[in-house]
Design a protein around this motif. Structure first.
Motif, PDB file in Angstrom:
ATOM      1  N   LEU A 138      16.715 -43.208 -73.512  1.00 49.95           N
ATOM      2  CA  LEU A 138      15.139 -43.158 -73.843  1.00 49.95           C
ATOM      3  C   LEU A 138      14.642 -43.474 -75.052  1.00 49.95           C
ATOM      4  O   LEU A 138      13.594 -44.091 -75.085  1.00 49.95           O
ATOM      5  CB  LEU A 138      14.873 -41.877 -73.301  1.00 49.95           C
ATOM      6  CG  LEU A 138      14.903 -41.599 -71.730  1.00 49.95           C
ATOM      7  CD1 LEU A 138      14.645 -40.123 -71.430  1.00 49.95           C
ATOM      8  CD2 LEU A 138      14.313 -42.364 -70.848  1.00 49.95           C
ATOM      9  N   LEU A 139      15.127 -43.088 -76.234  1.00 51.30           N
ATOM     10  CA  LEU A 139      14.846 -43.177 -77.532  1.00 51.30           C
ATOM     11  C   LEU A 139      14.870 -44.776 -77.796  1.00 51.30           C
ATOM     12  O   LEU A 139      14.039 -45.483 -78.392  1.00 51.30           O
ATOM     13  CB  LEU A 139      15.478 -42.594 -78.914  1.00 51.30           C
ATOM     14  CG  LEU A 139      15.248 -41.153 -78.626  1.00 51.30           C
ATOM     15  CD1 LEU A 139      16.264 -40.611 -79.524  1.00 51.30           C
ATOM     16  CD2 LEU A 139      13.484 -40.750 -79.262  1.00 51.30           C
ATOM     17  N   ALA A 140      15.824 -45.462 -77.401  1.00 49.82           N
ATOM     18  CA  ALA A 140      15.997 -46.784 -77.310  1.00 49.82           C
ATOM     19  C   ALA A 140      15.034 -47.668 -76.571  1.00 49.82           C
ATOM     20  O   ALA A 140      14.530 -48.702 -76.975  1.00 49.82           O
ATOM     21  CB  ALA A 140      17.321 -47.490 -77.124  1.00 49.82           C
ATOM     22  N   VAL A 141      14.601 -47.158 -75.477  1.00 50.14           N
ATOM     23  CA  VAL A 141      13.695 -47.829 -74.657  1.00 50.14           C
ATOM     24  C   VAL A 141      12.347 -47.759 -75.394  1.00 50.14           C
ATOM     25  O   VAL A 141      11.571 -48.679 -75.481  1.00 50.14           O
ATOM     26  CB  VAL A 141      13.448 -47.158 -73.176  1.00 50.14           C
ATOM     27  CG1 VAL A 141      12.218 -47.249 -72.504  1.00 50.14           C
ATOM     28  CG2 VAL A 141      14.744 -47.539 -72.380  1.00 50.14           C
ATOM     29  N   GLU A 143      11.806 -47.343 -78.557  1.00 49.29           N
ATOM     30  CA  GLU A 143      11.921 -47.979 -79.908  1.00 49.29           C
ATOM     31  C   GLU A 143      11.743 -49.839 -79.403  1.00 49.29           C
ATOM     32  O   GLU A 143      11.016 -50.442 -80.124  1.00 49.29           O
ATOM     33  CB  GLU A 143      13.207 -47.782 -80.638  1.00 49.29           C
ATOM     34  CG  GLU A 143      13.305 -48.350 -81.953  1.00 49.29           C
ATOM     35  CD  GLU A 143      14.398 -47.964 -82.655  1.00 49.29           C
ATOM     36  OE1 GLU A 143      15.308 -48.945 -83.322  1.00 49.29           O
ATOM     37  OE2 GLU A 143      14.977 -46.759 -82.738  1.00 49.29           O
ATOM     38  N   ASN A 144      12.421 -50.092 -78.365  1.00 50.53           N
ATOM     39  CA  ASN A 144      12.551 -51.540 -77.882  1.00 50.53           C
ATOM     40  C   ASN A 144      11.018 -51.659 -77.806  1.00 50.53           C
ATOM     41  O   ASN A 144      10.404 -53.007 -77.868  1.00 50.53           O
ATOM     42  CB  ASN A 144      13.201 -51.737 -76.933  1.00 50.53           C
ATOM     43  CG  ASN A 144      14.824 -51.815 -77.212  1.00 50.53           C
ATOM     44  OD1 ASN A 144      15.062 -51.776 -78.514  1.00 50.53           O
ATOM     45  ND2 ASN A 144      15.498 -51.605 -76.341  1.00 50.53           N
ATOM     46  N   LEU A 145      10.435 -51.203 -76.965  1.00 48.70           N
ATOM     47  CA  LEU A 145       8.877 -51.395 -76.517  1.00 48.70           C
ATOM     48  C   LEU A 145       7.816 -51.323 -77.657  1.00 48.70           C
ATOM     49  O   LEU A 145       7.066 -52.139 -77.642  1.00 48.70           O
ATOM     50  CB  LEU A 145       8.637 -50.482 -75.330  1.00 48.70           C
ATOM     51  CG  LEU A 145       9.282 -50.654 -73.905  1.00 48.70           C
ATOM     52  CD1 LEU A 145       9.034 -49.684 -73.036  1.00 48.70           C
ATOM     53  CD2 LEU A 145       8.974 -51.934 -73.415  1.00 48.70           C
ATOM     54  N   ALA A 146       8.103 -50.452 -78.635  1.00 48.45           N
ATOM     55  CA  ALA A 146       7.254 -50.370 -79.889  1.00 48.45           C
ATOM     56  C   ALA A 146       7.341 -51.551 -80.699  1.00 48.45           C
ATOM     57  O   ALA A 146       6.392 -52.177 -81.188  1.00 48.45           O
ATOM     58  CB  ALA A 146       7.547 -49.151 -80.487  1.00 48.45           C
ATOM     59  N   GLU A 147       8.634 -51.741 -80.812  1.00 46.75           N
ATOM     60  CA  GLU A 147       8.817 -53.182 -81.492  1.00 46.75           C
ATOM     61  C   GLU A 147       8.429 -54.205 -80.909  1.00 46.75           C
ATOM     62  O   GLU A 147       7.562 -55.174 -81.572  1.00 46.75           O
ATOM     63  CB  GLU A 147      10.566 -53.623 -81.811  1.00 46.75           C
ATOM     64  CG  GLU A 147      10.924 -54.297 -82.739  1.00 46.75           C
ATOM     65  CD  GLU A 147      12.171 -54.616 -82.483  1.00 46.75           C
ATOM     66  OE1 GLU A 147      13.011 -55.748 -82.648  1.00 46.75           O
ATOM     67  OE2 GLU A 147      12.945 -53.493 -82.972  1.00 46.75           O
ATOM     68  N   ASP A 148       8.393 -54.355 -79.463  1.00 45.77           N
ATOM     69  CA  ASP A 148       7.943 -55.606 -78.803  1.00 45.77           C
ATOM     70  C   ASP A 148       6.318 -55.534 -78.983  1.00 45.77           C
ATOM     71  O   ASP A 148       5.510 -56.662 -79.267  1.00 45.77           O
ATOM     72  CB  ASP A 148       7.917 -55.466 -77.174  1.00 45.77           C
ATOM     73  CG  ASP A 148       7.384 -56.435 -76.571  1.00 45.77           C
ATOM     74  OD1 ASP A 148       7.678 -57.733 -76.472  1.00 45.77           O
ATOM     75  OD2 ASP A 148       6.498 -56.169 -75.660  1.00 45.77           O
TER      76      ASP A 148
END
Length: 179
Positions: A138-141, A143-148
């Motif tokens: 969930l933390l990776a999800v 982080e990935n979406l925030a980076e996007d």
């Protein structure tokens, strides 16, 4: 969830599962907060203020991830309930700061255990390793979406303000009235 849910949508997208899990967690907490006459919306602001009392309404909005009018309405209601008080600081009359009252601070001892209970219920039967894996995923999800979002160069790929949406709706309404 009912077993039917597993059978009906066995390959549901992660976004739907996260949304449904969130809805279930929020509902479980809402039921418990209601016993203490605290809304889930107020819970969100109280949690932030328990960690950082005295934020401006704008800072509180940003940390809660909601628009400023939503924060204003919630803070006014919490002020009426005696949980917070709004103050302007002598050196800056423009900003309104939100401070917990003793009653607002006292809610922490009553309400945090309710959230902890919901969390315990939600992971019942899971191993510590599964819980750590779920957190990692969930933390990776997130982080990935925030980076996007932050890396997007498309000016249309953003969340419009309520005012912008209202303007767009009004423009579309005018355009359809002319036709």
């Amino acid at each position: 969830m009912l077993r039917h849910w597993h059978d009906a949508v066995p390959n549901d997208r992660l976004a739907h599962l996260v949304k449904d899990a969130t809805r279930s967690l929020v509902r479980a907490l809402q039921m418990r907060l209601a016993e203490h006459e605290v809304s889930f919306g107020h819970w969100t602001f109280l949690r932030i203020l328990w960690e950082t009392d005295g934020l401006t309404q704008r800072e509180l909005s940003a940390q809660a991830g909601v628009m400023e009018p939503t924060t204003f309405t919630a803070v006014k209601a919490m002020e009426t309930l005696g949980y917070v008080e709004r103050q302007q600081m002598p050196d800056n009359k423009k900003n309104v700061h939100v401070f917990l009252t003793p009653a607002g601070r006292a809610l922490r001892k009553k309400l945090v255990p309710l959230a902890e209970e919901v969390n315990e219920i939600s992971v019942a039967g899971l191993s510590e390793r599964d819980i750590l894996t779920a957190r990692k995923v969930l933390l990776a999800v997130i982080e990935n979406l925030a980076e996007d979002e932050s890396g997007s160069t498309n000016p249309l790929r953003r969340v419009p303000s309520t005012r912008e949406i209202g303007r767009l709706i009004a423009e579309r309404g005018e355009a359809t009235d002319d036709a």
